[in-house]
Scaffold this active site. Structure first.
Site, PDB file in Angstrom:
ATOM      1  N   HIS A 277      -2.543  11.567   5.944  1.00  0.00           N
ATOM      2  CA  HIS A 277      -2.339  10.777   4.837  1.00  0.00           C
ATOM      3  C   HIS A 277      -3.512   9.849   4.411  1.00  0.00           C
ATOM      4  O   HIS A 277      -3.651   8.677   4.701  1.00  0.00           O
ATOM      5  CB  HIS A 277      -1.172  10.092   5.108  1.00  0.00           C
TER       6      HIS A 277
ATOM      7  N   GLU B 259      -4.165  13.508  -0.074  1.00  0.00           N
ATOM      8  CA  GLU B 259      -3.542  13.833   1.090  1.00  0.00           C
ATOM      9  C   GLU B 259      -3.214  15.310   1.445  1.00  0.00           C
ATOM     10  O   GLU B 259      -2.825  15.893   0.410  1.00  0.00           O
ATOM     11  CB  GLU B 259      -2.124  13.154   1.408  1.00  0.00           C
TER      12      GLU B 259
HETATM   13  C1  BG6 Z   1       2.588   8.495  -0.153  1.00  0.00           C
HETATM   14  C2  BG6 Z   1       4.019   8.870  -0.737  1.00  0.00           C
HETATM   15  O1  BG6 Z   1       2.399   9.787   0.392  1.00  0.00           O
HETATM   16  O2  BG6 Z   1       2.933   7.558   0.752  1.00  0.00           O
HETATM   17  C3  BG6 Z   1       4.698   7.642  -1.458  1.00  0.00           C
HETATM   18  O3  BG6 Z   1       3.895  10.022  -1.582  1.00  0.00           O
HETATM   19  C4  BG6 Z   1       4.834   6.535  -0.503  1.00  0.00           C
HETATM   20  O4  BG6 Z   1       5.937   7.924  -1.900  1.00  0.00           O
HETATM   21  C5  BG6 Z   1       3.242   6.335   0.287  1.00  0.00           C
HETATM   22  O5  BG6 Z   1       5.189   5.362  -1.129  1.00  0.00           O
HETATM   23  C6  BG6 Z   1       3.177   5.274   1.208  1.00  0.00           C
HETATM   24  O6  BG6 Z   1       4.206   5.600   2.189  1.00  0.00           O
HETATM   25  P1  BG6 Z   1       4.478   4.574   3.329  1.00  0.00           P
HETATM   26  O7  BG6 Z   1       5.649   4.653   3.910  1.00  0.00           O
HETATM   27  O8  BG6 Z   1       3.195   4.481   4.096  1.00  0.00           O
HETATM   28  O9  BG6 Z   1       4.609   2.870   2.538  1.00  0.00           O
END
Ligand code: BG6
Length: 303
Positions: free
Chosen positions: A172, A275
């Site tokens: 991510h 990502e």
């Molecule tokens: C992204 C998702 O990868 O991560 C989003 O597609 C999400 O939907 C974002 O809001 C952040 O997620 P988190 O759990 O780290 O707040």
């Protein structure tokens, strides 16, 4: 982690001038890598790569100034790992978003320096009673981070049980950009995507991706390298991938950023997530004993 525990890790893994374990924000343990061409930092919390700075370049990875640094909390920025599910759990909304490995303490497996002056650390995580309560499978994960003229991050999943399992996931990656509204992301032209901010409608990308509102898209069936062109900063960030058939592009924009406790209100203009993932239709099934590698190579060039 205590000073003694850090000292014990250093006694085993430190390489003078190159690799050191240290306590960072929230007293969490971090690995600091110093190579000939770049520096890097990796939190043991979630095996999150939190910094990559090639010599002469501004930081490549973005971290929120409001990030949590605490046991059981994900770090907001760098490269958290989503595994063994991407996004909400497919059938049980009470389980943590993006799986559970980004909030767990990983162990150090080894560190080394390559002939070209790149530094490397390997971290691991195995299943335990706690992970099996969330996901009933035996696994071994290894994350390799190589910090050199490019940043290479590889997540190896090994099915150590005697039943097949299926997982989704992502590296991510949060990238630091001077002005998100001025960037273009190339590599996804003519690719179809699930638009997570428009009732999950499937749409077709036309031309480069630009950011001018909340953006949350899962591009499907793509193995392409993406390039973030950041004209304000005068650089391009190239994101190549391996073992990945989805690419996610995310920017929370203003309102969602304000709702997130660990995201500065104005910071959405300084970041974008691109990502390397296997999401939605691209779940991976591993037979007992089998392995899968999800990897990215990130490099920077002057625009
Ligand atoms: C992204 C998702 O990868 O991560 C989003 O597609 C999400 O939907 C974002 O809001 C952040 O997620 P988190 O759990 O780290 O707040």
């Amino acid at each position: 982690m205590t000073t003694d525990q850090i000292a014990a890790l250093n006694a085993r893994y430190a390489i003078p001038g190159r690799v050191a374990l240290e306590r960072g924000p929230g007293d969490l343990p971090f690995v600091r890598l110093h190579g000939d061409h770049a520096d890097g930092t990796i939190a043991l919390q979630g095996a999150t790569t939190t910094g990559y700075e090639p010599s002469g370049s501004a930081p490549v990875l973005w971290i929120s100034r409001a990030s949590h640094y605490a046991p059981d909390r994900a770090i907001r920025g760098g490269i958290p790992l989503c595994w063994p599910w991407f996004g909400p759990h497919p059938s049980d909304p009470s389980k943590p978003q993006h799986g559970f490995v980004r909030t767990r303490p990983w162990t150090v497996l080894g560190a080394s320096v390559a002939a070209d002056g790149a530094t490397e650390v390997r971290l691991g995580l195995d299943d335990s009673a706690e992970t099996r309560a969330l996901w009933p499978h035996a696994f071994r994960l290894a994350l390799t981070v190589q910090v050199g003229a490019s940043l290479h991050v590889a997540l190896d999943t090994h099915n150590t049980g005697d039943e097949p399992f299926t997982f989704t996931g992502a590296l991510h990656s949060y990238f630091d950009v001077a002005d998100a509204t001025a960037i273009t992301i190339d590599g996804l032209d003519r690719c179809s995507y699930v638009d997570q901010v428009d009732a999950r409608r499937v749409k077709l990308q036309q031309g480069p991706v630009t950011i001018s509102a909340e953006t949350d898209r899962v591009y499907q069936d793509t193995t392409a390298t993406c390039t973030i062109d950041d004209p304000t900063r005068g650089r391009r960030i190239k994101i190549a991938k391996e073992g990945s058939r989805s690419t996610v592009v995310w920017n929370p924009w203003r309102d969602k950023a304000q709702r997130m406790a660990d995201f500065g209100d104005d910071e959405y203009l300084r970041m974008v997530c691109v990502e390397v993932a296997n999401a939605l239709d691209h779940a991976v099934t591993l037979a007992p004993g089998a392995q899968h590698r999800l990897a990215t190579t990130i490099s920077v060039e002057a625009a």
